[in-house]
Design a protein around this motif. Sequence first.
Motif, PDB file in Angstrom:
ATOM      1  N   LEU A 116       0.913  -1.311   0.109  1.00 48.21           N
ATOM      2  CA  LEU A 116       0.061   0.115  -0.062  1.00 48.21           C
ATOM      3  C   LEU A 116       0.923   1.164  -0.007  1.00 48.21           C
ATOM      4  CD1 LEU A 116      -2.808   1.230   0.223  1.00 48.21           C
ATOM      5  CD2 LEU A 116      -2.285   1.361   2.948  1.00 48.21           C
ATOM      6  N   LEU A 117       0.758   2.095  -1.218  1.00 51.01           N
ATOM      7  CA  LEU A 117       1.675   3.240  -1.199  1.00 51.01           C
ATOM      8  C   LEU A 117       0.518   4.429  -1.505  1.00 51.01           C
ATOM      9  CD1 LEU A 117       4.412   1.934  -3.622  1.00 51.01           C
ATOM     10  CD2 LEU A 117       4.574   2.498  -0.969  1.00 51.01           C
ATOM     11  N   LEU A 118       0.754   5.366  -0.842  1.00 49.78           N
ATOM     12  CA  LEU A 118      -0.361   6.452  -0.925  1.00 49.78           C
ATOM     13  C   LEU A 118       0.322   7.655  -1.869  1.00 49.78           C
ATOM     14  CD1 LEU A 118      -1.062   6.655   2.784  1.00 49.78           C
ATOM     15  CD2 LEU A 118      -2.733   5.301   0.970  1.00 49.78           C
ATOM     16  N   PRO A 119      -0.271   7.900  -2.815  1.00 50.24           N
ATOM     17  CA  PRO A 119       0.187   9.190  -3.830  1.00 50.24           C
ATOM     18  C   PRO A 119      -0.251  10.453  -3.293  1.00 50.24           C
ATOM     19  CG  PRO A 119      -1.735   7.846  -4.974  1.00 50.24           C
ATOM     20  CD  PRO A 119      -1.510   7.035  -3.472  1.00 50.24           C
ATOM     21  N   TYR A 120       0.661  11.420  -3.541  1.00 51.05           N
ATOM     22  CA  TYR A 120       0.338  12.584  -3.243  1.00 51.05           C
ATOM     23  C   TYR A 120      -0.848  13.177  -4.418  1.00 51.05           C
ATOM     24  CZ  TYR A 120       3.732  13.314   0.177  1.00 51.05           C
ATOM     25  OH  TYR A 120       4.706  13.421   1.171  1.00 51.05           O
ATOM     26  N   THR A 121      -1.517  13.925  -4.079  1.00 51.27           N
ATOM     27  CA  THR A 121      -2.343  14.721  -5.078  1.00 51.27           C
ATOM     28  C   THR A 121      -1.909  16.106  -5.564  1.00 51.27           C
ATOM     29  OG1 THR A 121      -4.018  15.486  -3.414  1.00 51.27           O
ATOM     30  CG2 THR A 121      -4.609  13.118  -4.112  1.00 51.27           C
ATOM     31  N   ASP A 122      -1.274  16.493  -4.881  1.00 51.32           N
ATOM     32  CA  ASP A 122      -0.631  17.956  -5.359  1.00 51.32           C
ATOM     33  C   ASP A 122       0.052  17.713  -6.534  1.00 51.32           C
ATOM     34  OD1 ASP A 122       0.817  20.497  -5.582  1.00 51.32           O
ATOM     35  OD2 ASP A 122       0.880  20.712  -3.363  1.00 51.32           O
ATOM     36  N   ILE A 126       4.762  15.929  -8.819  1.00 51.49           N
ATOM     37  CA  ILE A 126       4.938  15.113  -9.908  1.00 51.49           C
ATOM     38  C   ILE A 126       6.511  14.686 -10.012  1.00 51.49           C
ATOM     39  CG2 ILE A 126       4.437  14.497 -12.455  1.00 51.49           C
ATOM     40  CD1 ILE A 126       2.139  14.669 -10.839  1.00 51.49           C
ATOM     41  N   ASN A 127       6.790  13.232 -10.176  1.00 55.54           N
ATOM     42  CA  ASN A 127       8.132  12.705 -10.088  1.00 55.54           C
ATOM     43  C   ASN A 127       9.153  13.738 -11.079  1.00 55.54           C
ATOM     44  OD1 ASN A 127       7.829  10.874  -8.322  1.00 55.54           O
ATOM     45  ND2 ASN A 127       7.234   9.442 -10.043  1.00 55.54           N
ATOM     46  N   LYS A 128       8.671  14.277 -12.234  1.00 55.14           N
ATOM     47  CA  LYS A 128       9.523  14.963 -13.143  1.00 55.14           C
ATOM     48  C   LYS A 128      10.159  16.412 -12.543  1.00 55.14           C
ATOM     49  CE  LYS A 128       5.997  17.462 -15.741  1.00 55.14           C
ATOM     50  NZ  LYS A 128       5.352  17.380 -16.789  1.00 55.14           N
ATOM     51  N   LYS A 133      15.824  13.692 -15.779  1.00 52.05           N
ATOM     52  CA  LYS A 133      15.105  12.941 -16.784  1.00 52.05           C
ATOM     53  C   LYS A 133      16.464  11.656 -17.064  1.00 52.05           C
ATOM     54  CE  LYS A 133      13.939  12.660 -21.472  1.00 52.05           C
ATOM     55  NZ  LYS A 133      13.782  13.423 -22.866  1.00 52.05           N
ATOM     56  N   GLN A 134      17.775  12.046 -16.812  1.00 53.22           N
ATOM     57  CA  GLN A 134      18.807  11.073 -16.816  1.00 53.22           C
ATOM     58  C   GLN A 134      18.401   9.775 -15.732  1.00 53.22           C
ATOM     59  OE1 GLN A 134      21.140  10.833 -19.160  1.00 53.22           O
ATOM     60  NE2 GLN A 134      21.620   8.886 -18.404  1.00 53.22           N
ATOM     61  N   CYS A 135      17.871  10.211 -14.728  1.00 48.77           N
ATOM     62  CA  CYS A 135      17.653   8.968 -13.889  1.00 48.77           C
ATOM     63  C   CYS A 135      16.476   8.070 -14.076  1.00 48.77           C
ATOM     64  CB  CYS A 135      17.037   9.741 -12.381  1.00 48.77           C
ATOM     65  SG  CYS A 135      16.836   8.554 -11.011  1.00 48.77           S
ATOM     66  N   PHE A 136      15.380   8.775 -14.744  1.00 42.40           N
ATOM     67  CA  PHE A 136      14.229   7.715 -15.372  1.00 42.40           C
ATOM     68  C   PHE A 136      14.937   7.024 -16.487  1.00 42.40           C
ATOM     69  CE2 PHE A 136      11.841  11.475 -13.597  1.00 42.40           C
ATOM     70  CZ  PHE A 136      11.127  10.638 -12.563  1.00 42.40           C
ATOM     71  N   ILE A 137      15.685   7.465 -17.261  1.00 38.71           N
ATOM     72  CA  ILE A 137      16.386   6.599 -18.343  1.00 38.71           C
ATOM     73  C   ILE A 137      17.184   5.752 -17.767  1.00 38.71           C
ATOM     74  CG2 ILE A 137      18.067   6.835 -20.222  1.00 38.71           C
ATOM     75  CD1 ILE A 137      17.237   9.877 -20.816  1.00 38.71           C
ATOM     76  N   LEU A 142      10.665   6.007 -18.125  1.00 42.29           N
ATOM     77  CA  LEU A 142      10.701   7.361 -18.379  1.00 42.29           C
ATOM     78  C   LEU A 142       8.909   7.638 -18.218  1.00 42.29           C
ATOM     79  CD1 LEU A 142      12.134   7.942 -21.935  1.00 42.29           C
ATOM     80  CD2 LEU A 142      12.525   9.037 -19.951  1.00 42.29           C
ATOM     81  N   SER A 143       7.990   6.671 -18.400  1.00 43.99           N
ATOM     82  CA  SER A 143       6.433   7.117 -18.265  1.00 43.99           C
ATOM     83  C   SER A 143       6.508   7.289 -16.634  1.00 43.99           C
ATOM     84  CB  SER A 143       5.819   5.914 -18.447  1.00 43.99           C
ATOM     85  OG  SER A 143       6.149   4.702 -17.864  1.00 43.99           O
ATOM     86  N   ALA A 144       7.212   6.920 -15.765  1.00 47.79           N
ATOM     87  CA  ALA A 144       7.142   7.354 -14.344  1.00 47.79           C
ATOM     88  C   ALA A 144       7.561   8.774 -14.130  1.00 47.79           C
ATOM     89  CB  ALA A 144       8.133   6.420 -13.558  1.00 47.79           C
ATOM     90  N   SER A 145       7.908   9.516 -15.047  1.00 42.10           N
ATOM     91  CA  SER A 145       8.270  10.739 -14.675  1.00 42.10           C
ATOM     92  C   SER A 145       6.989  11.651 -14.784  1.00 42.10           C
ATOM     93  CB  SER A 145       9.134  11.464 -15.835  1.00 42.10           C
ATOM     94  OG  SER A 145       8.278  11.528 -17.050  1.00 42.10           O
TER      95      SER A 145
END
Length: 164
Positions: A116-122, A126-128, A133-137, A142-145
């Motif tokens: 169970l992970l609770l996402p922020y709604t603010d 957002i991850n990006k 971007k280099q970390c997501f690559i 990339l979609s997690a950004s």
Amino acid sequence: MKLNLCTVTNHKFLVNSVNLIKSFFNFVPNGTVYLYVFGDGIPRDLISHMPDGDIIITEIPNVCNHIYEPLVFTYKAYALKNCIDQCSGLLIYSDSTHCFVKDPSRIQEDITEDFLLLPYTDPRLINKFWTTKQCFIKMDALSASEKPQYWAGFQAYKKSKETQ
């Protein structure tokens, strides 16, 4: 299902962790608490304030230069991995500054997967906006950004292949 609590503290937040543990045992007297400490260790005089119950205290080893850094949170990742490996049943992770005001056993109903992970709604969380971007690559994600961050201060896990 057995309910376990995992929390991490240093000298500065030890009193908070005692309050968290007491609140957990108020609702789950037969639960197990995994208390991880880092930095200065546990002052012996404060151990006497720990409530009665099954409390396993583990010192987080100083395995790298940044493991104890408060804003890096490597100590939290260490504690979660170690705790998931050790315990059976349902594991709730909570930052030491929290306390339970309702029975945490109810969380079992909310876990539809193995965690169970609770996402922020603010939208500012957002991850990006917080990761390069280099970390997501490098993670091939990339979609997690565009995904929201999760609240790291409260999580729950069932032991499974995916969570180990």
